[in-house]
Design a protein around this motif. Structure first.
Motif, PDB file in Angstrom:
ATOM      1  N   GLN A  82      14.579  -7.308  -3.342  1.00 56.54           N
ATOM      2  CA  GLN A  82      15.016  -6.588  -2.135  1.00 56.54           C
ATOM      3  C   GLN A  82      13.856  -5.823  -1.522  1.00 56.54           C
ATOM      4  N   VAL A  83      13.774  -5.827  -0.199  1.00 57.42           N
ATOM      5  CA  VAL A  83      12.883  -4.873   0.468  1.00 57.42           C
ATOM      6  C   VAL A  83      13.675  -3.599   0.710  1.00 57.42           C
ATOM      7  N   ASP A  84      12.981  -2.556   1.142  1.00 57.80           N
ATOM      8  CA  ASP A  84      13.662  -1.309   1.480  1.00 57.80           C
ATOM      9  C   ASP A  84      14.620  -1.562   2.655  1.00 57.80           C
ATOM     10  N   ARG A  94       6.252 -16.139   5.231  1.00 58.52           N
ATOM     11  CA  ARG A  94       7.021 -15.042   4.624  1.00 58.52           C
ATOM     12  C   ARG A  94       6.168 -14.350   3.569  1.00 58.52           C
ATOM     13  N   LEU A  95       6.316 -13.048   3.521  1.00 55.51           N
ATOM     14  CA  LEU A  95       5.713 -12.256   2.447  1.00 55.51           C
ATOM     15  C   LEU A  95       6.615 -11.068   2.236  1.00 55.51           C
ATOM     16  N   MET A  96       7.062 -10.890   1.013  1.00 60.14           N
ATOM     17  CA  MET A  96       7.810  -9.664   0.705  1.00 60.14           C
ATOM     18  C   MET A  96       7.504  -9.251  -0.733  1.00 60.14           C
ATOM     19  N   ILE A  97       7.393  -7.935  -0.923  1.00 57.22           N
ATOM     20  CA  ILE A  97       7.273  -7.366  -2.257  1.00 57.22           C
ATOM     21  C   ILE A  97       8.508  -6.487  -2.447  1.00 57.22           C
ATOM     22  N   ASP A  98       9.177  -6.644  -3.575  1.00 54.51           N
ATOM     23  CA  ASP A  98      10.381  -5.857  -3.853  1.00 54.51           C
ATOM     24  C   ASP A  98      10.058  -4.368  -3.703  1.00 54.51           C
ATOM     25  N   LEU A 108      -2.515  -4.339   7.288  1.00 55.34           N
ATOM     26  CA  LEU A 108      -2.905  -5.143   6.123  1.00 55.34           C
ATOM     27  C   LEU A 108      -3.632  -6.419   6.573  1.00 55.34           C
ATOM     28  N   TYR A 109      -3.058  -7.127   7.537  1.00 58.52           N
ATOM     29  CA  TYR A 109      -3.644  -8.402   7.957  1.00 58.52           C
ATOM     30  C   TYR A 109      -4.993  -8.175   8.656  1.00 58.52           C
ATOM     31  N   GLN A 110      -5.071  -7.098   9.446  1.00 57.03           N
ATOM     32  CA  GLN A 110      -6.339  -6.811  10.117  1.00 57.03           C
ATOM     33  C   GLN A 110      -7.437  -6.553   9.081  1.00 57.03           C
ATOM     34  N   SER A 165      14.979  -0.051   5.326  1.00 56.65           N
ATOM     35  CA  SER A 165      14.283   0.106   6.615  1.00 56.65           C
ATOM     36  C   SER A 165      13.421  -1.120   6.945  1.00 56.65           C
ATOM     37  N   GLN A 166      13.236  -2.019   5.977  1.00 58.38           N
ATOM     38  CA  GLN A 166      12.354  -3.183   6.198  1.00 58.38           C
ATOM     39  C   GLN A 166      13.159  -4.472   6.397  1.00 58.38           C
ATOM     40  N   LYS A 167      14.488  -4.368   6.331  1.00 58.64           N
ATOM     41  CA  LYS A 167      15.299  -5.598   6.317  1.00 58.64           C
ATOM     42  C   LYS A 167      15.167  -6.428   7.585  1.00 58.64           C
ATOM     43  N   SER A 168      14.857  -5.762   8.700  1.00 55.31           N
ATOM     44  CA  SER A 168      14.728  -6.522   9.955  1.00 55.31           C
ATOM     45  C   SER A 168      13.349  -7.178  10.076  1.00 55.31           C
ATOM     46  N   LEU A 169      12.458  -6.923   9.102  1.00 57.03           N
ATOM     47  CA  LEU A 169      11.076  -7.393   9.237  1.00 57.03           C
ATOM     48  C   LEU A 169      10.836  -8.753   8.597  1.00 57.03           C
ATOM     49  N   VAL A 170      11.748  -9.162   7.729  1.00 56.41           N
ATOM     50  CA  VAL A 170      11.528 -10.416   7.006  1.00 56.41           C
ATOM     51  C   VAL A 170      12.883 -11.052   6.696  1.00 56.41           C
ATOM     52  N   TYR A 225       8.200  -2.331  -6.308  1.00 57.32           N
ATOM     53  CA  TYR A 225       6.807  -2.608  -6.677  1.00 57.32           C
ATOM     54  C   TYR A 225       5.843  -2.472  -5.501  1.00 57.32           C
ATOM     55  N   GLN A 226       6.341  -1.949  -4.383  1.00 63.86           N
ATOM     56  CA  GLN A 226       5.468  -1.804  -3.220  1.00 63.86           C
ATOM     57  C   GLN A 226       4.458  -0.673  -3.436  1.00 63.86           C
ATOM     58  N   ARG A 227       3.393  -0.716  -2.636  1.00 62.67           N
ATOM     59  CA  ARG A 227       2.334   0.304  -2.615  1.00 62.67           C
ATOM     60  C   ARG A 227       1.566   0.372  -3.938  1.00 62.67           C
ATOM     61  N   GLU A 271       3.941  -2.038  11.441  1.00 65.18           N
ATOM     62  CA  GLU A 271       2.589  -1.476  11.419  1.00 65.18           C
ATOM     63  C   GLU A 271       1.884  -1.711  10.081  1.00 65.18           C
ATOM     64  N   VAL A 272       2.657  -1.736   8.993  1.00 66.59           N
ATOM     65  CA  VAL A 272       2.046  -1.954   7.675  1.00 66.59           C
ATOM     66  C   VAL A 272       1.431  -3.356   7.623  1.00 66.59           C
ATOM     67  N   ALA A 273       2.208  -4.365   8.078  1.00 65.17           N
ATOM     68  CA  ALA A 273       1.689  -5.735   8.085  1.00 65.17           C
ATOM     69  C   ALA A 273       0.486  -5.835   9.022  1.00 65.17           C
ATOM     70  N   ALA A 274       0.573  -5.207  10.189  1.00 62.35           N
ATOM     71  CA  ALA A 274      -0.530  -5.278  11.168  1.00 62.35           C
ATOM     72  C   ALA A 274      -1.822  -4.788  10.536  1.00 62.35           C
ATOM     73  N   THR A 300      -0.784 -16.275  10.489  1.00 63.27           N
ATOM     74  CA  THR A 300       0.482 -15.672  10.111  1.00 63.27           C
ATOM     75  C   THR A 300       1.035 -14.917  11.320  1.00 63.27           C
ATOM     76  N   SER A 301       2.196 -14.315  11.141  1.00 64.03           N
ATOM     77  CA  SER A 301       2.759 -13.509  12.225  1.00 64.03           C
ATOM     78  C   SER A 301       3.582 -12.391  11.620  1.00 64.03           C
ATOM     79  N   TYR A 302       3.862 -11.395  12.441  1.00 66.42           N
ATOM     80  CA  TYR A 302       4.696 -10.271  12.002  1.00 66.42           C
ATOM     81  C   TYR A 302       5.388  -9.700  13.215  1.00 66.42           C
TER      82      TYR A 302
HETATM   83  C1  LIG Z   1       4.140  -5.680   3.773  1.00 58.80           C
HETATM   84  C2  LIG Z   1       4.377  -5.610   2.252  1.00 58.80           C
HETATM   85  C3  LIG Z   1       4.410  -7.042   1.705  1.00 58.80           C
HETATM   86  C4  LIG Z   1       3.198  -4.862   1.619  1.00 58.80           C
HETATM   87  O1  LIG Z   1       3.386  -4.916   0.224  1.00 58.80           O
HETATM   88  P1  LIG Z   1       2.756  -3.816  -0.751  1.00 58.80           P
HETATM   89  O2  LIG Z   1       2.754  -4.391  -2.127  1.00 58.80           O
HETATM   90  O3  LIG Z   1       3.399  -2.498  -0.553  1.00 58.80           O
HETATM   91  O4  LIG Z   1       1.251  -3.760  -0.199  1.00 58.80           O
HETATM   92  P2  LIG Z   1      -0.009  -3.090  -0.881  1.00 58.80           P
HETATM   93  O5  LIG Z   1       0.401  -2.132  -1.958  1.00 58.80           O
HETATM   94  O6  LIG Z   1      -0.968  -4.177  -1.243  1.00 58.80           O
HETATM   95  O7  LIG Z   1      -0.577  -2.240   0.313  1.00 58.80           O
HETATM   96  C5  LIG Z   1      -1.304  -2.834   1.374  1.00 58.80           C
HETATM   97  C6  LIG Z   1      -1.674  -1.747   2.358  1.00 58.80           C
HETATM   98  O8  LIG Z   1      -0.519  -1.338   3.087  1.00 58.80           O
HETATM   99  C7  LIG Z   1      -0.314   0.063   2.957  1.00 58.80           C
HETATM  100  N1  LIG Z   1       1.118   0.313   2.863  1.00 58.80           N
HETATM  101  C8  LIG Z   1       2.008  -0.357   2.110  1.00 58.80           C
HETATM  102  N2  LIG Z   1       3.246   0.125   2.312  1.00 58.80           N
HETATM  103  C9  LIG Z   1       3.119   1.126   3.219  1.00 58.80           C
HETATM  104  C10 LIG Z   1       4.052   1.997   3.835  1.00 58.80           C
HETATM  105  N3  LIG Z   1       5.358   1.942   3.572  1.00 58.80           N
HETATM  106  N4  LIG Z   1       3.576   2.894   4.730  1.00 58.80           N
HETATM  107  C11 LIG Z   1       2.262   2.952   5.024  1.00 58.80           C
HETATM  108  N5  LIG Z   1       1.322   2.142   4.464  1.00 58.80           N
HETATM  109  C12 LIG Z   1       1.758   1.233   3.579  1.00 58.80           C
HETATM  110  C13 LIG Z   1      -1.005   0.445   1.667  1.00 58.80           C
HETATM  111  O9  LIG Z   1      -1.389   1.799   1.663  1.00 58.80           O
HETATM  112  C14 LIG Z   1      -2.209  -0.486   1.685  1.00 58.80           C
HETATM  113  O10 LIG Z   1      -3.214   0.026   2.521  1.00 58.80           O
HETATM  114  P3  LIG Z   1      -4.737   0.114   1.990  1.00 58.80           P
HETATM  115  O11 LIG Z   1      -5.019  -1.224   1.352  1.00 58.80           O
HETATM  116  O12 LIG Z   1      -5.503   0.382   3.215  1.00 58.80           O
HETATM  117  O13 LIG Z   1      -4.713   1.203   0.981  1.00 58.80           O
HETATM  118  C15 LIG Z   1       5.697  -4.846   1.887  1.00 58.80           C
HETATM  119  O14 LIG Z   1       5.657  -3.588   2.515  1.00 58.80           O
HETATM  120  C16 LIG Z   1       6.957  -5.581   2.292  1.00 58.80           C
HETATM  121  O15 LIG Z   1       7.489  -6.402   1.541  1.00 58.80           O
HETATM  122  N6  LIG Z   1       7.464  -5.284   3.519  1.00 58.80           N
HETATM  123  C17 LIG Z   1       8.678  -5.888   4.042  1.00 58.80           C
HETATM  124  C18 LIG Z   1       8.457  -7.318   4.494  1.00 58.80           C
HETATM  125  C19 LIG Z   1       7.280  -7.445   5.449  1.00 58.80           C
HETATM  126  O16 LIG Z   1       7.031  -6.619   6.304  1.00 58.80           O
HETATM  127  N7  LIG Z   1       6.521  -8.578   5.287  1.00 58.80           N
HETATM  128  C20 LIG Z   1       5.341  -8.848   6.089  1.00 58.80           C
HETATM  129  C21 LIG Z   1       5.623  -9.530   7.367  1.00 58.80           C
HETATM  130  S1  LIG Z   1       6.545 -11.007   7.188  1.00 58.80           S
END
Ligand SMILES: CC(C)(COP(=O)(O)OP(=O)(O)OC[C@H]1O[C@@H](n2cnc3c(N)ncnc32)[C@H](O)[C@@H]1OP(=O)(O)O)[C@@H](O)C(=O)NCCC(=O)NCCS
Length: 158
Positions: free
Chosen positions: A21-23, A84-88, A131-133, A25-30, A91-93, A126-129, A119-121
């Motif tokens: 599960q994602v949080d 697709r990319l999701m971390i439960d 990370l990918y950048q 607040s993230q359910k609309s993102l993936v 285990y995030q952050r 903003e977190v994906a943006a 990829t796309s988001y």
């Molecule tokens: C996007 C996602 C996969 C990141 O997974 P994660 O395991 O938490 O990522 P990481 O721990 O490797 O963190 C990557 C970066 O994002 C930042 N970050 C992660 N979650 C964050 C949050 N909730 N708020 C702010 N920054 C965040 C981390 O600080 C890190 O930044 P840094 O490398 O500059 O320190 C996860 O948040 C997720 O599953 N989101 C919902 C689905 C989604 O958005 N998928 C991507 C688009 S399809």
């Protein structure tokens, strides 16, 4: 830095994958993993994987829980598209999202049919943006992206 190990989704780990599960607040993102797996069932260009910590590597039965899910597409135009990319949420952050992207990029770079990794988001993600950048993705100005205005398309600079 954490490292990940990717495995196919099988009868043995399907339930665990569906339970990720994602949080809220993230359910609309993936899309849900159930939807992604249904898509992969009917489309042989889609490759879904379970994400584990690298400590699981070498064990027939994983000694640690599944952490997330990733799926990419190899399309006929030479694009390896990370769909697709999701971390439960539990285990995030902890670096697993970044480590999963690094591993998938490594694999796609080795694939003989892949010339562009993209990829796309969703716009609001903003977190994906960021990370990918940070991994080297830049805006991908491809025509059909214009028909998906809620989505941002990026490709990896080679
Ligand atoms: C996007 C996602 C996969 C990141 O997974 P994660 O395991 O938490 O990522 P990481 O721990 O490797 O963190 C990557 C970066 O994002 C930042 N970050 C992660 N979650 C964050 C949050 N909730 N708020 C702010 N920054 C965040 C981390 O600080 C890190 O930044 P840094 O490398 O500059 O320190 C996860 O948040 C997720 O599953 N989101 C919902 C689905 C989604 O958005 N998928 C991507 C688009 S399809």
């Amino acid at each position: 830095m954490v490292k990940v190990h990717l495995r196919k989704i099988t009868r043995d780990n399907l339930k665990e994958c569906l339970n990720l599960q994602v949080d809220n607040s993230q359910k609309s993102l993936v899309a849900t993993n159930a939807q992604s797996l249904a898509e992969a069932y009917v489309d042989t260009n889609l490759f879904p994987f379970a994400v584990y910590d690298a400590s699981v590597c070498g064990y027939e039965q994983p000694q640690a829980p599944m952490l997330g899910f990733i799926m990419y597409e190899i399309d006929v135009g030479g694009v390896g598209f990370i769909m697709r990319l999701m971390i439960d949420y539990k285990y995030q952050r902890q670096g697993y999202g970044r480590a999963t992207m690094i591993e998938i990029i490594r694999r796609l770079k080795l694939h003989p049919d892949v010339e562009i990794i993209a990829t796309s988001y969703r716009k609001e993600n903003e977190v994906a943006a960021s990370l990918y950048q940070s991994l080297g993705f830049t805006p991908w100005d491809i025509e059909w992206a214009q028909s998906h205005p809620t989505e941002i398309y990026v490709k990896l600079e080679s």
